[in-house]
Structure formats: structure tokens, C-alpha cells
Design a protein around this motif. Structure first.
Motif, PDB file in Angstrom:
ATOM      1  N   ALA A  72     -27.465  60.395  77.822  1.00 39.21           N
ATOM      2  CA  ALA A  72     -28.906  60.357  78.129  1.00 39.21           C
ATOM      3  C   ALA A  72     -29.554  61.724  77.952  1.00 39.21           C
ATOM      4  CB  ALA A  72     -29.123  59.835  79.544  1.00 39.21           C
ATOM      5  N   THR A  73     -28.774  62.805  78.020  1.00 38.21           N
ATOM      6  CA  THR A  73     -29.359  64.135  77.825  1.00 38.21           C
ATOM      7  C   THR A  73     -29.786  64.368  76.379  1.00 38.21           C
ATOM      8  OG1 THR A  73     -27.219  65.240  77.478  1.00 38.21           O
ATOM      9  CG2 THR A  73     -28.058  65.134  79.750  1.00 38.21           C
ATOM     10  N   THR A  74     -29.440  63.444  75.499  1.00 41.33           N
ATOM     11  CA  THR A  74     -29.938  63.514  74.129  1.00 41.33           C
ATOM     12  C   THR A  74     -31.457  63.380  74.105  1.00 41.33           C
ATOM     13  OG1 THR A  74     -27.879  62.597  73.275  1.00 41.33           O
ATOM     14  CG2 THR A  74     -29.794  62.398  71.861  1.00 41.33           C
ATOM     15  N   VAL A  75     -31.997  62.617  75.042  1.00 40.81           N
ATOM     16  CA  VAL A  75     -33.451  62.366  75.064  1.00 40.81           C
ATOM     17  C   VAL A  75     -34.242  63.661  75.280  1.00 40.81           C
ATOM     18  CG1 VAL A  75     -35.319  61.116  76.236  1.00 40.81           C
ATOM     19  CG2 VAL A  75     -33.149  59.953  75.718  1.00 40.81           C
ATOM     20  N   PRO A  76     -33.967  64.438  76.356  1.00 37.43           N
ATOM     21  CA  PRO A  76     -34.746  65.679  76.490  1.00 37.43           C
ATOM     22  C   PRO A  76     -34.488  66.675  75.352  1.00 37.43           C
ATOM     23  CG  PRO A  76     -33.099  65.543  78.236  1.00 37.43           C
ATOM     24  CD  PRO A  76     -33.098  64.235  77.517  1.00 37.43           C
ATOM     25  N   ILE A  77     -33.270  66.682  74.815  1.00 40.81           N
ATOM     26  CA  ILE A  77     -32.985  67.585  73.693  1.00 40.81           C
ATOM     27  C   ILE A  77     -33.807  67.179  72.472  1.00 40.81           C
ATOM     28  CG2 ILE A  77     -31.192  68.355  72.079  1.00 40.81           C
ATOM     29  CD1 ILE A  77     -30.893  69.577  74.851  1.00 40.81           C
ATOM     30  N   PHE A  78     -33.850  65.883  72.191  1.00 40.10           N
ATOM     31  CA  PHE A  78     -34.646  65.378  71.062  1.00 40.10           C
ATOM     32  C   PHE A  78     -36.109  65.779  71.215  1.00 40.10           C
ATOM     33  CE2 PHE A  78     -37.412  62.058  69.352  1.00 40.10           C
ATOM     34  CZ  PHE A  78     -37.043  62.068  68.014  1.00 40.10           C
ATOM     35  N   PHE A  79     -36.655  65.575  72.418  1.00 38.25           N
ATOM     36  CA  PHE A  79     -38.063  65.912  72.631  1.00 38.25           C
ATOM     37  C   PHE A  79     -38.291  67.424  72.698  1.00 38.25           C
ATOM     38  CE2 PHE A  79     -38.295  61.414  73.890  1.00 38.25           C
ATOM     39  CZ  PHE A  79     -39.315  61.038  73.034  1.00 38.25           C
ATOM     40  N   VAL A 100     -29.740  70.839  80.516  1.00 39.76           N
ATOM     41  CA  VAL A 100     -28.654  71.702  80.984  1.00 39.76           C
ATOM     42  C   VAL A 100     -28.282  71.383  82.435  1.00 39.76           C
ATOM     43  CG1 VAL A 100     -28.075  74.097  81.591  1.00 39.76           C
ATOM     44  CG2 VAL A 100     -29.017  73.573  79.352  1.00 39.76           C
ATOM     45  N   VAL A 101     -29.262  71.134  83.272  1.00 38.77           N
ATOM     46  CA  VAL A 101     -28.981  70.812  84.679  1.00 38.77           C
ATOM     47  C   VAL A 101     -28.155  69.527  84.773  1.00 38.77           C
ATOM     48  CG1 VAL A 101     -30.040  70.096  86.859  1.00 38.77           C
ATOM     49  CG2 VAL A 101     -30.935  72.082  85.629  1.00 38.77           C
ATOM     50  N   VAL A 145     -19.164  74.574  75.608  1.00 39.15           N
ATOM     51  CA  VAL A 145     -19.765  75.293  74.475  1.00 39.15           C
ATOM     52  C   VAL A 145     -21.208  74.833  74.253  1.00 39.15           C
ATOM     53  CG1 VAL A 145     -19.653  75.640  71.960  1.00 39.15           C
ATOM     54  CG2 VAL A 145     -17.577  75.819  73.345  1.00 39.15           C
ATOM     55  N   GLY A 146     -21.446  73.522  74.331  1.00 42.79           N
ATOM     56  CA  GLY A 146     -22.801  72.999  74.168  1.00 42.79           C
ATOM     57  C   GLY A 146     -23.754  73.549  75.214  1.00 42.79           C
ATOM     58  N   ILE A 147     -23.302  73.586  76.458  1.00 41.19           N
ATOM     59  CA  ILE A 147     -24.132  74.135  77.532  1.00 41.19           C
ATOM     60  C   ILE A 147     -24.396  75.625  77.286  1.00 41.19           C
ATOM     61  CG2 ILE A 147     -24.183  74.701  79.995  1.00 41.19           C
ATOM     62  CD1 ILE A 147     -22.712  72.013  80.487  1.00 41.19           C
ATOM     63  N   ALA A 148     -23.372  76.350  76.846  1.00 43.69           N
ATOM     64  CA  ALA A 148     -23.548  77.788  76.568  1.00 43.69           C
ATOM     65  C   ALA A 148     -24.582  78.006  75.456  1.00 43.69           C
ATOM     66  CB  ALA A 148     -22.211  78.412  76.186  1.00 43.69           C
ATOM     67  N   ILE A 149     -24.526  77.198  74.420  1.00 46.78           N
ATOM     68  CA  ILE A 149     -25.505  77.308  73.335  1.00 46.78           C
ATOM     69  C   ILE A 149     -26.908  77.029  73.863  1.00 46.78           C
ATOM     70  CG2 ILE A 149     -26.305  76.234  71.178  1.00 46.78           C
ATOM     71  CD1 ILE A 149     -23.290  75.815  70.495  1.00 46.78           C
ATOM     72  N   TRP A 176     -25.396  69.313  70.125  1.00 47.16           N
ATOM     73  CA  TRP A 176     -25.361  68.427  71.284  1.00 47.16           C
ATOM     74  C   TRP A 176     -25.259  66.968  70.873  1.00 47.16           C
ATOM     75  CZ3 TRP A 176     -23.504  69.507  75.572  1.00 47.16           C
ATOM     76  CH2 TRP A 176     -23.490  68.530  76.569  1.00 47.16           C
ATOM     77  N   TYR A 177     -25.894  66.581  69.779  1.00 48.85           N
ATOM     78  CA  TYR A 177     -25.762  65.204  69.287  1.00 48.85           C
ATOM     79  C   TYR A 177     -24.296  64.922  68.954  1.00 48.85           C
ATOM     80  CZ  TYR A 177     -30.860  65.553  68.646  1.00 48.85           C
ATOM     81  OH  TYR A 177     -32.202  65.744  68.825  1.00 48.85           O
ATOM     82  N   PHE A 178     -23.632  65.897  68.342  1.00 49.10           N
ATOM     83  CA  PHE A 178     -22.212  65.732  68.028  1.00 49.10           C
ATOM     84  C   PHE A 178     -21.379  65.610  69.301  1.00 49.10           C
ATOM     85  CE2 PHE A 178     -18.225  68.125  68.013  1.00 49.10           C
ATOM     86  CZ  PHE A 178     -17.431  67.208  67.334  1.00 49.10           C
ATOM     87  N   VAL A 179     -21.648  66.466  70.285  1.00 49.92           N
ATOM     88  CA  VAL A 179     -20.891  66.417  71.542  1.00 49.92           C
ATOM     89  C   VAL A 179     -21.021  65.030  72.175  1.00 49.92           C
ATOM     90  CG1 VAL A 179     -20.790  67.285  73.926  1.00 49.92           C
ATOM     91  CG2 VAL A 179     -20.927  68.880  72.017  1.00 49.92           C
TER      92      VAL A 179
END
Length: 195
Positions: A72-79, A100-101, A145-149, A176-179
């Protein structure tokens, strides 16, 4: 500065070199996960009992729920990417922060589960335990690693949006999409014996 970077990004005819570098890195990481999952099933189909005697079948509900939360965190990343492409560094920053949270909460619960499973059986006990902990551990490392990026992107966005930072936003989203894709593949493999 933000509007100019967004305008340059929207006018690109090709992906920037940083994006292609990340895509190549992700391809190697996908190969790693493909190899781990193939190894899991190779070992499974050559074993008489999977998991071995004395090892509980994996939980199903909690890993699936946690993975759904992570995906579901893909949604805020996408936006966030859309906001950055529109020139709104502040909105992109807030959306990355939300992601991230939630991701950090996911990771905290997963690390707790991982450590409690290590109390029940060890990677040294069997082929099942070895591939199970290796696959789950690799996935958790990729989440870290994704969170660090994303934390790096948050820090950079505090200074506004530049062309360089716009590429960073897009690369962080791609990773993040890959993760999340890897998370789905790993959790389905993880819960397979219980289905």
C-alpha cells in the motif's frame, strides 16, 4: 527552481542515466530473488517433508496482512512522483514521509517476527530453515535499503526540487516498486507450505 526542474522532467524524451542505472541494478536484484525462490522450490520438491519435522508451518494471515500494508505504500510514493513532476517539492516530501513511517512500522514488526522465528529454529537446522531465513533476510535487507533511499530523498527535498533531485525521486520510486514486487513473491513463497 522546483517549477523549472518539473518542467525539464516532463519534457524528457528518454529516461535519465540515473534511472537506467537503477533499472540495471534492479534487474540484478530481481535475478537474486529469482534464484532464491527457485532454490526454495528446488529444495522443496526434493524433500520428503516440507517443512521438516519439528518445524511449524508458517503463519499465513500476518505475513499477508503485513505485505498488503507494505504494498500500500506504493500509493503515496506514486503520488509523490506526480507531485514532484508538478513542481510541488513540499507535497512530494510529505508523501514520502507517510510512506517511510508506514514502511518503518512494517520493518519493525517483521524484524520482531524474524527474531522470534530464530528462537524456534535455526538456519543451520535444515535446508528449509537455511533458504527460509536467507530469502526473508534478503527481503528485509531490501526494505532497509529502500527506506534509506527514501530518507535520502526526504533530506534532499528539504532544499527544494532540482533536476538532480527529481531524478532521485523517480529512482527511489522505481526501487520501491521493485521492493514491493519482490515482497509479494517472497511472501507467497514463504506461506506456500501452509496453503
Amino acid at each position: 527552481m522546483s517549477a523549472g526542474a518539473a518542467r525539464v522532467d516532463r519534457r524528457r524524451l528518454a529516461q535519465p542515466n540515473g534511472w537506467w542505472g537503477a533499472a540495471l541494478f534492479i534487474a540484478t536484484e530481481a535475478t537474486l530473488f529469482g534464484t532464491l525462490i527457485a532454490t526454495y522450490y528446488y529444495l522443496r520438491f526434493n524433500a520428503t517433508q516440507w517443512p521438516p519435522p519439528g518445524v511449524e508451518h508458517p503463519k499465513v494471515a500476518l505475513p499477508l496482512i503485513l505485505t498488503a500494508i507494505l504494498v500500500a505504500t506504493t500509493v503515496p510514493i506514486f503520488f509523490a512522483v506526480r507531485a514532484a513532476r508538478a513542481g510541488s517539492a513540499r507535497l512530494a516530501w510529505l508523501l514520502f514521509l507517510v510512506a517511510v513511517v508506514v514502511q518503518a512500522g512494517y520493518l519493525g514488526v517483521q524484524v520482531h517476527e524474524f527474531l522470534s522465528e530464530l528462537d524456534k529454529f535455526s538456519p543451520h537446522d535444515s535446508a528449509y530453515a537455511s533458504i527460509y531465513f536467507t530469502m526473508i533476510g534478503a527481503h528485509h535487507a531490501h526494505v532497509v535499503v529502500g527506506i534509506a533511499i527514501e530518507l535520502w530523498v526526504l533530506w534532499k527535498l528539504l532544499g527544494g526540487l532540482t533536476n538532480y533531485r527529481m531524478i532521485g525521486v523517480r529512482v527511489a520510486a522505481l526501487y520501491w516498486y521493485f521492493v514491493n514486487f519482490a515482497a509479494v513473491a517472497v511472501v507467497l513463497t514463504q506461506v506456500y507450505p501452509s496453503l
